[in-house]
Scaffold this motif. Structure first.
Motif, PDB file in Angstrom:
ATOM      1  N   HIS A 192     -15.289   2.858  -1.210  1.00  0.00           N
ATOM      2  CA  HIS A 192     -14.796   1.388  -1.071  1.00  0.00           C
ATOM      3  C   HIS A 192     -13.954   1.370   0.082  1.00  0.00           C
ATOM      4  O   HIS A 192     -13.438   1.981   0.720  1.00  0.00           O
ATOM      5  CB  HIS A 192     -14.163   0.861  -2.179  1.00  0.00           C
ATOM      6  CG  HIS A 192     -14.828   0.876  -3.471  1.00  0.00           C
ATOM      7  ND1 HIS A 192     -15.868   0.356  -3.858  1.00  0.00           N
ATOM      8  CD2 HIS A 192     -14.561   1.864  -4.666  1.00  0.00           C
ATOM      9  CE1 HIS A 192     -16.236   0.449  -5.278  1.00  0.00           C
ATOM     10  NE2 HIS A 192     -15.706   1.637  -5.411  1.00  0.00           N
ATOM     11  N   ARG A 193     -14.222  -0.105   0.690  1.00  0.00           N
ATOM     12  CA  ARG A 193     -13.262  -0.309   1.968  1.00  0.00           C
ATOM     13  C   ARG A 193     -11.936  -0.740   1.616  1.00  0.00           C
ATOM     14  O   ARG A 193     -11.677  -1.761   0.974  1.00  0.00           O
ATOM     15  CB  ARG A 193     -14.245  -1.681   2.946  1.00  0.00           C
ATOM     16  CG  ARG A 193     -13.585  -1.843   3.742  1.00  0.00           C
ATOM     17  CD  ARG A 193     -14.345  -3.237   4.414  1.00  0.00           C
ATOM     18  NE  ARG A 193     -13.700  -3.956   5.671  1.00  0.00           N
ATOM     19  CZ  ARG A 193     -13.529  -5.325   5.819  1.00  0.00           C
ATOM     20  NH1 ARG A 193     -14.120  -6.031   4.794  1.00  0.00           N
ATOM     21  NH2 ARG A 193     -13.130  -5.896   6.700  1.00  0.00           N
ATOM     22  N   ILE A 194     -10.909  -0.067   2.298  1.00  0.00           N
ATOM     23  CA  ILE A 194      -9.528  -0.680   2.050  1.00  0.00           C
ATOM     24  C   ILE A 194      -9.011  -1.391   3.313  1.00  0.00           C
ATOM     25  O   ILE A 194      -9.094  -1.172   4.314  1.00  0.00           O
ATOM     26  CB  ILE A 194      -8.584   0.736   1.939  1.00  0.00           C
ATOM     27  CG1 ILE A 194      -9.086   1.670   0.642  1.00  0.00           C
ATOM     28  CG2 ILE A 194      -7.295   0.353   1.726  1.00  0.00           C
ATOM     29  CD1 ILE A 194      -8.591   0.846  -0.811  1.00  0.00           C
ATOM     30  N   ILE A 195      -8.130  -2.587   2.721  1.00  0.00           N
ATOM     31  CA  ILE A 195      -7.505  -3.285   3.701  1.00  0.00           C
ATOM     32  C   ILE A 195      -6.056  -3.089   2.997  1.00  0.00           C
ATOM     33  O   ILE A 195      -5.839  -3.414   1.881  1.00  0.00           O
ATOM     34  CB  ILE A 195      -7.852  -4.747   3.657  1.00  0.00           C
ATOM     35  CG1 ILE A 195      -9.088  -4.727   4.413  1.00  0.00           C
ATOM     36  CG2 ILE A 195      -6.866  -5.348   4.451  1.00  0.00           C
ATOM     37  CD1 ILE A 195      -9.639  -6.303   4.047  1.00  0.00           C
ATOM     38  N   GLY A 196      -5.179  -2.759   3.678  1.00  0.00           N
ATOM     39  CA  GLY A 196      -3.608  -2.350   2.974  1.00  0.00           C
ATOM     40  C   GLY A 196      -2.811  -3.345   3.725  1.00  0.00           C
ATOM     41  O   GLY A 196      -2.726  -3.324   5.118  1.00  0.00           O
ATOM     42  N   ALA A 231      -4.960   4.048  -2.339  1.00  0.00           N
ATOM     43  CA  ALA A 231      -5.847   3.702  -1.360  1.00  0.00           C
ATOM     44  C   ALA A 231      -6.834   4.922  -1.178  1.00  0.00           C
ATOM     45  O   ALA A 231      -7.859   5.027  -0.953  1.00  0.00           O
ATOM     46  CB  ALA A 231      -5.298   3.365  -0.098  1.00  0.00           C
ATOM     47  N   SER A 232      -6.330   6.176  -0.964  1.00  0.00           N
ATOM     48  CA  SER A 232      -6.862   7.313  -0.836  1.00  0.00           C
ATOM     49  C   SER A 232      -8.089   7.591  -1.913  1.00  0.00           C
ATOM     50  O   SER A 232      -9.160   8.013  -1.659  1.00  0.00           O
ATOM     51  CB  SER A 232      -5.953   8.417  -0.723  1.00  0.00           C
ATOM     52  OG  SER A 232      -5.174   8.806  -1.908  1.00  0.00           O
ATOM     53  N   GLN A 266       7.036  -0.671   8.135  1.00  0.00           N
ATOM     54  CA  GLN A 266       6.263   0.144   9.153  1.00  0.00           C
ATOM     55  C   GLN A 266       5.845   1.442   8.669  1.00  0.00           C
ATOM     56  O   GLN A 266       4.908   2.204   9.032  1.00  0.00           O
ATOM     57  CB  GLN A 266       6.716  -0.038  10.346  1.00  0.00           C
ATOM     58  CG  GLN A 266       6.038   0.546  11.782  1.00  0.00           C
ATOM     59  CD  GLN A 266       4.736  -0.100  12.113  1.00  0.00           C
ATOM     60  OE1 GLN A 266       4.776  -1.157  12.460  1.00  0.00           O
ATOM     61  NE2 GLN A 266       3.637   0.501  11.798  1.00  0.00           N
ATOM     62  N   SER A 267       6.899   2.234   8.224  1.00  0.00           N
ATOM     63  CA  SER A 267       6.684   3.799   8.033  1.00  0.00           C
ATOM     64  C   SER A 267       5.772   3.871   6.845  1.00  0.00           C
ATOM     65  O   SER A 267       5.102   4.722   6.833  1.00  0.00           O
ATOM     66  CB  SER A 267       8.139   4.267   7.323  1.00  0.00           C
ATOM     67  OG  SER A 267       8.072   5.638   6.679  1.00  0.00           O
ATOM     68  N   MET A 268       5.695   3.136   6.083  1.00  0.00           N
ATOM     69  CA  MET A 268       4.705   3.319   5.023  1.00  0.00           C
ATOM     70  C   MET A 268       3.243   2.884   5.400  1.00  0.00           C
ATOM     71  O   MET A 268       2.323   3.586   5.099  1.00  0.00           O
ATOM     72  CB  MET A 268       4.872   2.366   3.819  1.00  0.00           C
ATOM     73  CG  MET A 268       6.216   2.497   2.976  1.00  0.00           C
ATOM     74  SD  MET A 268       5.970   4.251   2.166  1.00  0.00           S
ATOM     75  CE  MET A 268       7.581   4.303   1.575  1.00  0.00           C
ATOM     76  N   VAL A 269       3.189   2.026   6.289  1.00  0.00           N
ATOM     77  CA  VAL A 269       1.923   1.501   6.738  1.00  0.00           C
ATOM     78  C   VAL A 269       1.478   2.969   7.851  1.00  0.00           C
ATOM     79  O   VAL A 269       0.077   3.212   7.707  1.00  0.00           O
ATOM     80  CB  VAL A 269       1.952   0.303   7.865  1.00  0.00           C
ATOM     81  CG1 VAL A 269       0.719   0.236   8.750  1.00  0.00           C
ATOM     82  CG2 VAL A 269       1.774  -0.725   6.805  1.00  0.00           C
ATOM     83  N   CYS A 295       0.786  -1.255  -0.102  1.00  0.00           N
ATOM     84  CA  CYS A 295      -0.046  -0.080  -0.011  1.00  0.00           C
ATOM     85  C   CYS A 295       0.684   1.280   0.006  1.00  0.00           C
ATOM     86  O   CYS A 295       0.239   2.324  -0.355  1.00  0.00           O
ATOM     87  CB  CYS A 295      -0.953  -0.067   1.253  1.00  0.00           C
ATOM     88  SG  CYS A 295      -0.243  -0.216   2.787  1.00  0.00           S
ATOM     89  N   GLY A 296       1.958   1.160   0.285  1.00  0.00           N
ATOM     90  CA  GLY A 296       2.922   2.462   0.430  1.00  0.00           C
ATOM     91  C   GLY A 296       2.327   3.383   1.471  1.00  0.00           C
ATOM     92  O   GLY A 296       2.029   3.191   2.468  1.00  0.00           O
ATOM     93  N   THR A 297       2.321   4.399   1.029  1.00  0.00           N
ATOM     94  CA  THR A 297       2.026   5.775   1.685  1.00  0.00           C
ATOM     95  C   THR A 297       0.590   6.068   1.755  1.00  0.00           C
ATOM     96  O   THR A 297       0.079   6.779   2.422  1.00  0.00           O
ATOM     97  CB  THR A 297       2.504   7.259   1.261  1.00  0.00           C
ATOM     98  OG1 THR A 297       1.788   7.365  -0.098  1.00  0.00           O
ATOM     99  CG2 THR A 297       4.267   6.947   0.929  1.00  0.00           C
TER     100      THR A 297
END
Length: 232
Positions: A73-77, A65-66, A82-85, A58-60
């Motif tokens: 829509h419902r996003i699961i990433g 996702a945005s 950890q920084s990207m999450v 998912c990256g940033t």
């Protein structure tokens, strides 16, 4: 069959630690990719209403996702960094994001849409083929798969090596955020064959070349986008 003599060219220096150290610099370099924005806007026209969407790598969280969340829509990433999450959670507060290796992930429910946008560059051909079967397992019948990768036919392949079946190219030199590395990329024909084998029909493909800003210290990226539907 893969050319086993190509193994010495398969090393890629980019990993989760690299993305952790890079943080928001990645979004500054790649968050304004017009071709990617246009692809996502096109892709969402194939989504069912209020879809559950899994964004792999998912990256940033921006712009993929945005944009999808903004369409209801419902996003699961998931991402290995950890920084990207953390950045994704800020960009899409309504989403659910987790630090996990995609090869070890299993969703708790059937997914309507799976996205893997520019997130496969650290995988071998064998791992990509493995993931194609996982995507099919995760998706509900008729589910949509969206892939963003690079087209090796548009890159300098001077030092690269094709597999014997011409479905994959290994050892492609590429500069990313100031770091030299080597890519392993499926060819266009390789993607088509692999997805058909995994139970997908390809709906459409798109190509677009992204030129990162000079300060990003990246080579141009000839992006290749695929939209496919699960049929079996």
């Amino acid at each position: 069959m893969a050319d086993k003599n190509a193994s010495q060219k398969d090393h890629v220096v980019i990993n989760a630690d690299f993305f952790d150290s890079m943080g928001a610099d990645y979004e500054k370099a790649f968050g304004h990719d017009v071709g990617l924005h246009n692809f996502i806007k096109r892709a969402v026209t194939f989504f069912p209403p209020a879809a559950t969407v899994l964004d792999i790598g998912c990256g940033t969280g921006t712009p993929v996702a945005s944009t999808i969340a903004a369409h209801g829509h419902r996003i699961i990433g998931i991402d290995s960094s950890q920084s990207m999450v953390d950045l994704s959670r800020k960009a899409v507060p309504s989403g659910t994001f987790e630090v996990v290796d995609m090869k070890e992930y299993s969703p708790k429910e059937k997914i309507d849409v799976v996205l893997s946008i520019l997130s496969l560059f650290q995988l071998s051909r064998e791992q990509i083929e493995f993931m194609s079967g996982r995507w099919a397992d995760w998706l509900a019948p008729g589910g949509i798969l969206c892939i963003g990768t690079m087209d090796p036919a548009e890159l300098d392949l001077k030092d690269a090596i094709y597999d014997e079946d011409k479905m994959c190219v290994r050892g492609i030199s590429h500069l990313f955020m100031g770091e030299p590395g080597h890519l392993i990329l499926m060819t266009r024909e390789g993607w088509g064959n692999m997805l058909r084998t995994a139970g997908f029909e390809v709906i459409e493909t798109e190509k677009d070349t992204f030129e990162p800003p000079p300060e990003a210290k990246c080579d141009p990226e000839p992006h290749y986008f695929v939209i496919a539907r699960k049929i079996s």
